[in-house]
Design a protein around this motif. Structure first.
Motif, short mmCIF file in Angstrom:
data_model
loop_
_atom_site.label_atom_id
_atom_site.label_comp_id
_atom_site.label_asym_id
_atom_site.label_seq_id
_atom_site.Cartn_x
_atom_site.Cartn_y
_atom_site.Cartn_z
N LEU A 299 0.83 -1.21 0.00
CA LEU A 299 0.00 0.00 0.00
C LEU A 299 0.86 1.26 0.00
O LEU A 299 0.58 2.22 -0.72
N LEU A 300 1.93 1.25 0.80
CA LEU A 300 2.80 2.42 0.88
C LEU A 300 3.56 2.66 -0.43
O LEU A 300 3.77 3.80 -0.83
N SER A 301 3.95 1.56 -1.11
CA SER A 301 4.71 1.71 -2.35
C SER A 301 3.87 2.31 -3.46
O SER A 301 4.40 2.87 -4.42
N ARG A 302 2.54 2.20 -3.32
CA ARG A 302 1.66 2.80 -4.33
C ARG A 302 1.61 4.32 -4.19
O ARG A 302 1.35 5.02 -5.17
N THR A 303 1.84 4.80 -2.99
CA THR A 303 1.75 6.24 -2.74
C THR A 303 3.11 6.91 -2.72
O THR A 303 3.20 8.12 -2.88
N SER A 304 4.17 6.13 -2.52
CA SER A 304 5.51 6.71 -2.43
C SER A 304 6.43 6.03 -3.44
O SER A 304 6.77 4.85 -3.30
N LEU A 305 6.82 6.78 -4.46
CA LEU A 305 7.72 6.23 -5.48
C LEU A 305 9.10 5.93 -4.89
O LEU A 305 9.74 4.94 -5.26
N THR A 306 9.54 6.76 -3.96
CA THR A 306 10.85 6.55 -3.32
C THR A 306 10.88 5.23 -2.56
O THR A 306 11.84 4.45 -2.66
N LEU A 307 9.81 4.97 -1.79
CA LEU A 307 9.74 3.72 -1.02
C LEU A 307 9.66 2.52 -1.96
O LEU A 307 10.26 1.48 -1.69
N ARG A 308 8.93 2.69 -3.05
CA ARG A 308 8.81 1.60 -4.01
C ARG A 308 10.17 1.24 -4.61
O ARG A 308 10.53 0.07 -4.74
N HIS A 309 10.95 2.26 -4.96
CA HIS A 309 12.29 2.02 -5.49
C HIS A 309 13.19 1.38 -4.44
O HIS A 309 14.03 0.54 -4.76
#
Length: 225
Positions: free
Chosen positions: A77-87
């Motif tokens: 869920l967090l990676s959908r809202t934060s590109l930095t966290l997803r990377h």
């Protein structure tokens, strides 16, 4: 003892099913390395639940499975809202080949060698590096290949023709069983099907392994050998 083992096995399967549903539907090739490791860990914990001595020992592995799942869902869920966290979690795609050059540093970063790169290209149908514009290693481990313009596959727009709209083939008979709902779907009845089969020399459904019908109501018959 046997009954207790069976009960633990059933409980672990049910819990694993529920937790898998929570984590969502993705194919193995779509999983990031983090998702893949978490999946293996949860499966390992679930298998250990089966060999527990009693139900009282079930709380610890059950809690561990739930915690792993909740963290996975939260990260998703967090990676959908934060590109930095997803990377940070999934990493970034790596360009392995570009401008007619093999990127040796990128290969080292991807923990690949030239032989493995060439193998991936051959599997995809490319045997000549000069036909390729760019090769990218995706975060799920798949290799995306972008051929040079003159070597890319031909598409319909290149031929200036109007293609006929294709629809999926409809199964009318499977393993000798008539699928009446499928017949109604194509607005035909059993009498029509039998007449079509008779033309091809078949008189009973039991003779047939598979019967397919296209969008022009042409049937293809595969006999039961």
């Amino acid at each position: 003892m046997i009954l207790e083992t069976l009960s633990l096995a059933i409980i672990s399967l049910i819990v694993l099913f529920i937790l898998t549903k929570m984590m969502g539907y993705r194919q193995i090739t779509q999983l990031s390395m983090y998702d893949y490791i978490i999946g293996i860990t949860i499966g390992s914990i679930a298998s250990e639940m089966v060999v527990l001595d009693n139900f009282n020992d079930m709380i610890r592995p059950l809690t561990g499975m739930i915690v792993y799942t909740l963290f996975t869902v939260a990260f998703s869920l967090l990676s959908r809202t934060s590109l930095t966290l997803r990377h940070f979690i999934e990493g970034n795609p790596i360009t392995l080949y570009q401008n007619n050059q093999i990127q040796s540093q990128a290969l080292k970063k991807a923990k690949m060698d030239v032989n493995e790169l060439l193998m991936q290209l051959r599997v995809a149908g490319y045997f000549d590096l000069t036909q390729i514009d760019e090769v990218i290693l995706e975060t799920n481990g798949n290799v995306s290949i972008f051929p040079k313009t003159k070597y890319r596959p031909t598409i319909v727009d290149d031929l200036s023709i109007q293609p006929q709209i294709e629809k999926p083939l409809i199964s009318l008979v499977i393993n000798g069983q008539l699928l009446k709902n499928q017949l109604r779907f194509i607005h035909q009845d059993e009498k029509w099907l039998l007449s079509q089969l008779k033309v091809q020399g078949y008189h009973h459904y039991s003779e047939l392994l598979l019967v397919l019908c296209d969008n022009n109501n042409q049937i293809t018959v595969y006999p039961n050998n």
